[in-house]
Structures are given as C-alpha cells and as structure tokens.
Design a protein around this motif. Structure first.
Motif: not given
Lengths: 162, 162
Positions: B119-121, B96-104
C-alpha cells in the motif's frame, strides 16, 4: 514526438467522451489475470467496460506471489467473486527457459536477477498450474469460479482449458 | 449464468470482428504499467489497439520485482523502448496500511501472508518512487522515456507527475 505523446493526444478524445464517475468496487465482481502480450486485449475479448472488472497482467499471465497479492486485495477488500485466467497462443514465454533469460541479462548487464523469468513450456499446462496455485492459496476466499483460457491471437477466440 | 459465461458470449462478437494476426513484438514499442482498478482502461485512455503495447497491471500499479521481471522481458526480448506508469485518483491502496491488510487476512484466514500489500499513502509520490525503481534497475535497458501519470477516474484525464 514520442509514442507516449501520441497516446496523450488520444487521451483528449477519451476525456471528451468519458462516461463519468463509477464506484470503486468492480460492478461485475470479476478479476481477470492475463498475459501482458500486446495482442491480448481483455476489454475487446471479454467485452469489458470501465468499472466492470479488475485486470491484472504480467509477462505470461503467471500466478506468482504478486498475483496472489492483487487477487487477495481484489476479493477481501473489493468484493470480487470470479477469477478468469487468460494465456494465449504464440506466447514468448514458451520460447526460452529461466536459465537462458538469466544468462541474457547477465551478458547484457553484468548482473543476474534475484528473480526468475517464470517461463513455461506449455500455455495450457501453465493455465492448469495457475488455477491450482489460486485454489491452493489460503488468501483467495472465493474459489467457486476460477476458470482458465488460452486465447487464439489469430482469431481472438477464448478456448477454455479443462 | 455466471459473469464469466456472459463474458464468453461477448467473445463471440469479438471473434466475428477480429482484425487478424499481428506480430509478437509490440508495434508501438511501449510498455504500460497500470493499477488493476476497474475504472482504469488503458485501451480507452491511451487509444491502444491490439498489437500496440505490452500492458502490465497489479494492485496499485506498483513497481515490485514482478513488474521489473515483466519489463525486462518486454525490453530485452521484445524490443520495447518507452515505459508509461499509470496510477489513479480514488485508489484503494491509499486507504489501508500493509499491517492492516495483513491483520485482515490473519483474522479471516488464520494465516499472515509472506508478502506485503505494498500500500502507499500518496499516488503521486508512489509514481515518483516507481519511476526511480525503474531507472535504478540494471535490468531495464531503455530509460530514455519513463513517464508517470495519475488518471482522474472522474474525467478519464491523464495528469503527468513531475
């Protein structure tokens, strides 16, 4: 040979006896937050095996933003439900203040850190404060079992903080 | 009975076989920084015993300010000299990305966190970046042995990142 190289030799024995692949979500749905202290071994003290529990550790076993970050990922993405905090007797964090540590760093490095050491004068009280920081956080969703302990480093016994 | 209560039963066995008091400074003068992942057991993987090493863990095994805080206390106050970073295969942080987790979190709680998930890819690249964050920090004084690994969670093998 460095100590790191010595540990890598130990890894060969570990690989030879490795139990094999396990699922990503912790099987026992727990997250442990403990001090980094070398005498505190959560695997021994709680009887943890590979795959059982997230383990989060830092100097003091404090609950700061980075701990909440880890616990939020643990609960929201990986389904853990219980939180166990472990501080310990004879903790270095009660032997200095944030200001004293900043002065040590300034003297040794010429710079003061932007962060504080987060020292605390009493381990039991910091366990209570840490439980409150968790139960107050909107980002921790499972608050039904958040329990804190001080482990006695002379005996290995976990004593619950009430 | 909760899982926490079950762990407390295990603690009785631990206490019965406890080796006894040890000094506060880590005997092997090492600090390990590892991901909180349930399948990553630094005691098994490195052959650590009580008293050997500081162990710092968080979601991802990232080197953020709180990690530097713990490492600075480890080196300046408790004399550790070698640092070992452990990321792992099949890590949730690459999913996941930082933005996706913030949205969750925003969707589930109505609030966005002030911190990011970090997060890191790519685990190997994050090991390299983490080593650099440590060697760039003025607050880490012993930089002679800062080595990073990705542990294979299917085999337990530590593979060094170069």
């Amino acid at each position: 040979m460095s100590v790191t190289d010595d540990y890598l030799k130990n890894n060969e024995t570990y690989v030879a006896n490795f139990p094999g692949e396990l699922p990503l979500p912790p099987a026992r749905k727990t997250a442990v937050v403990a001090c980094m202290d070398a005498r505190v071994n959560p695997y021994g003290a709680l009887g943890l095996k590979e795959g059982d529990s997230h383990v989060i550790r830092n100097a003091g076993g404090i609950v700061a933003d980075d701990t909440i970050r880890s616990l939020a990922i643990s609960q929201h993405l990986l389904g853990t439900e219980e939180i166990i905090l472990i501080h310990h007797t004879d903790c270095g964090m009660v032997t200095f203040t944030d200001e004293q540590f900043a002065e040590i760093l300034e003297k040794e490095t010429g710079q003061r850190p932007s962060w504080t050491a987060n020292a605390f004068p009493d381990a039991e009280q910091d366990v209570r404060d840490s439980i409150k920081r968790i139960t107050d956080s909107p980002f921790i969703k499972n608050k039904g079992s958040v329990r804190g302990f001080v482990i006695d480093v002379a005996t290995g016994k976990l004593n619950e903080v009430s």
